[in-house]
Design an enzyme around this catalytic site. Structure first.
Site, PDB file in Angstrom:
ATOM      1  CG  ASP A 238      -1.972   1.052   1.207  1.00 26.04           C
ATOM      2  OD1 ASP A 238      -1.999   1.838   0.242  1.00 26.04           O
ATOM      3  OD2 ASP A 238      -2.777   1.102   2.155  1.00 26.04           O
TER       4      ASP A 238
ATOM      5  CG  HIS B 118      -8.431   0.457  -4.183  1.00 23.83           C
ATOM      6  ND1 HIS B 118      -9.409   1.274  -3.638  1.00 23.83           N
ATOM      7  CD2 HIS B 118      -7.255   0.897  -3.668  1.00 23.83           C
ATOM      8  CE1 HIS B 118      -8.833   2.155  -2.834  1.00 23.83           C
ATOM      9  NE2 HIS B 118      -7.530   1.958  -2.839  1.00 23.83           N
TER      10      HIS B 118
END
Ligand code: HEM
Length: 350
Positions: free
Chosen positions: A145, A222
């Site tokens: 991330d 996403h």
């Protein structure tokens, strides 16, 4: 440009997030803390060489008017909250955000304690999240991330351009808007998904963190949802400082989303796309496995703002100050010792 708070510094292994609401009459004590905070950070950080202790302080929209007279950041407003057909992003209370960060948690905790002491009776901590770096900068879904964050440590870097208020709001250049949201992951459901399918949810490979080719990227992945391209081809970017958090006892595994941006509009566009859809996708598929349980927007003034705080609003000068001296007890902890937030409660404001 005012010197930014340490927004552009690389992510640290430890972070401690405090969100607080100011009690009626607590404004003077809060102003005292805001003025004192840089010194507190220095006092603790100096004793821990190498800890890289930093604190980014944000102030919510309603709190701004209670604390300061004079100009307001042009785009400061409450977090709108999003009510999508399938998934919701609640707007939850929060007047102050303290994003404390360091190489090790002892430094964060010491500063969090000092802040808590000074807020006692004047403000209530409504959420506390202890974030940690998970291996290879992964989130608790197991994906790396932060890869596509804009880079750079200077205000004129891509990261600075994405995160810092520019000349358009001259009183507040070097400031930033931050939206924080606490997401809880449904790990059993996620783990039941084959890795190949998980990769289609994110739009990147899991092991190597490679981005899917455009043609292979599902519209509801996403990253497809969060790649926001303007008609002129430029990409709208934010600077994310997400941290994993969790509790084995409570079965809570989450991501504390932290998005710094030059204008809150950019993060809001991303959230609209995630929760309300993009035209090509009904929602961001990550939301089928991650539930937002908090959501708040703050303005992060440049550092020198705190050296010389604007005068309080005139109407408040008559208010009876409360704070440590008034020795008001804080709220009683809930029976399970938790703060009663970060569970799947919904805010009535959404
Ligand atoms: C459950 C919470 C979230 C998790 C676990 C998560 C995780 C990730 C991961 C693994 C990536 C790919 C690697 C990277 O570039 O960082 C990513 C990218 C990204 N995320 Fe999230 N994210 C979450 C929430 C959000 C939210 C709420 C926003 C915006 C409001 C957001 C905006 C972005 C953006 C802009 C990118 C980069 C897209 C690109 O240009 O490739 N994320 N996120």
């Amino acid at each position: 440009m005012g010197q930014p708070q340490p927004i552009l510094e690389p992510l640290t292994p430890a972070a401690h997030f405090l969100v607080a609401t100011i009690e009626p009459g607590g404004e003077a004590a809060v102003r005292d803390l805001l003025a004192e905070l840089a010194g507190l950070r220095r006092a603790i950080g100096f004793r821990l060489p190498g800890a890289g202790l930093g604190c980014i302080t944000g102030i919510g929209s309603a709190a701004w008017d209670r604390l300061f007279g004079g100009p307001r950041p042009a785009e400061l407003h409450d977090f709108p909250g999003y009510d999508g057909p399938l998934h919701q992003a609640p707007a939850t209370p929060g007047d102050l955000l303290f994003h404390i960060r360091a190489q090790a948690h002892d430094a964060c905790f010491e500063l969090a304690m000092a802040i808590g002491d000074r807020l006692a009776g004047a403000a209530t901590i409504v959420d506390e999240t202890v974030g940690f770096r998970y291996f290879e900068q992964r989130d608790l879904l197991g994906f790396v991330d932060g890869t596509e964050n804009p880079e750079g440590a200077l205000p004129d870097s891509p990261a600075g351009a994405a995160a810092l208020v520019g000349a358009g709001d001259p009183d507040f250049t070097g400031g930033s808007y931050v939206i924080v949201q606490k997401y809880l992951h449904d790990l059993p459901a996620w783990r039941a998904l084959p890795v190949q399918e998980q990769e289609r949810v994110i739009g990147r490979t899991k092991l190597e963190d490679f981005e899917f080719a455009e043609a292979d990227k599902p519209a509801d992945s996403h990253i497809a949802v969060n790649q926001v391209i303007e008609p002129d081809g430029t990409e709208r970017e934010i600077l994310r400082a997400n941290m994993p958090f969790g509790s084995i006892r409570d079965g809570e595994f989450g991501t504390y989303f932290v998005g710094y941006s030059a204008t809150p509009r950019t993060t809001e566009i991303m959230l609209e796309r995630m929760f309300l859809g993009t035209g090509e996708a009904t929602h961001d598929r990550i939301l089928d496995f991650s539930t937002a349980v908090t959501g708040t927007l703050f303005f992060v003034p440049p550092q020198d703002f705190f050296d010389d705080l604007p005068a309080p609003p005139v109407a408040d000068t008559a208010a009876e100050p409360v704070g440590k001296a008034a020795a008001q007890p804080g709220p009683a902890p809930s029976a399970d010792g938790s703060l009663g937030i970060g569970t799947l409660k919904r805010s009535s404001t959404v």
